[in-house]
Design a protein around this motif. Sequence first.
Motif, mmCIF file in Angstrom:
data_model
loop_
_atom_site.group_PDB
_atom_site.id
_atom_site.type_symbol
_atom_site.label_atom_id
_atom_site.label_comp_id
_atom_site.label_asym_id
_atom_site.label_seq_id
_atom_site.Cartn_x
_atom_site.Cartn_y
_atom_site.Cartn_z
ATOM 1 N N VAL A 45 0.850 -1.180 0.000
ATOM 2 C CA VAL A 45 0.000 0.000 0.000
ATOM 3 C C VAL A 45 0.892 1.240 0.000
ATOM 4 O O VAL A 45 1.807 1.351 0.808
ATOM 5 N N THR A 47 0.766 5.250 0.379
ATOM 6 C CA THR A 47 -0.086 6.352 0.793
ATOM 7 C C THR A 47 0.457 7.673 0.253
ATOM 8 O O THR A 47 1.626 7.771 -0.118
ATOM 9 N N GLU A 107 -11.452 -6.134 -0.004
ATOM 10 C CA GLU A 107 -10.340 -5.510 0.719
ATOM 11 C C GLU A 107 -9.232 -6.526 0.992
ATOM 12 O O GLU A 107 -8.043 -6.237 0.803
ATOM 13 N N ASN A 110 -7.456 -7.227 -2.374
ATOM 14 C CA ASN A 110 -6.580 -6.123 -2.770
ATOM 15 C C ASN A 110 -5.304 -6.105 -1.940
ATOM 16 O O ASN A 110 -4.214 -5.891 -2.470
ATOM 17 N N THR A 111 -5.444 -6.339 -0.643
ATOM 18 C CA THR A 111 -4.276 -6.340 0.230
ATOM 19 C C THR A 111 -3.305 -7.446 -0.151
ATOM 20 O O THR A 111 -2.108 -7.211 -0.320
ATOM 21 N N ASN A 114 -1.761 -6.777 -3.690
ATOM 22 C CA ASN A 114 -0.782 -5.691 -3.634
ATOM 23 C C ASN A 114 0.505 -6.132 -2.935
ATOM 24 O O ASN A 114 1.595 -5.744 -3.340
#
Length: 172
Positions: A45, A47, A107, A110-111, A114
């Motif tokens: 992730v 940010t 979710e 995706n985690t 990724n």
Amino acid sequence: MGYALFANRKIYYTNLIFTLQSKLDNIMQQKQSLLNFSSNIADGVVTVEEIAGDASNFNNYSEFLQGADAYINTPDSEGGAASSIGEIGSMAANQNPSEEYLASIAEMLNTSVNEKYAQQYNKRLESMENQLDMQQKRIESKLTVAQSQLQAVEQAEAKAIENATPKYNGVG
């Protein structure tokens, strides 16, 4: 005349040493930048705060985000994860069609996707770091040679000065 030659050689080797040390500093900064980038993408992730805090890696972040998006949208047969994501999403919808359940599954998917892409991307970063290590070793070798040459020139200069200075055995 000999002093001018020694002075010229000293200036040359001093400048060469400075240039090589500058290149080493640049490589160390690049390695530190890659290390920061690698630690920021490790969780898969990225940010806005991470990008803003590490502006020197902006191009790396942009490339990583585009690659992650392509990885998610590329079929498994072509090296991506889109087929698996679609199959898992279909199974989840068949098992429990509630929006909350599907959102939590999305979710989690995706985690994990990724994180998997970040692991693959880190292999590329390791390759880049290995290239920097090889450059660093080459430069360090050149630096060692230049330092020894400078030392030899300084010793030769000192010997020439000693030989050129008249010696007196005393007065009268």
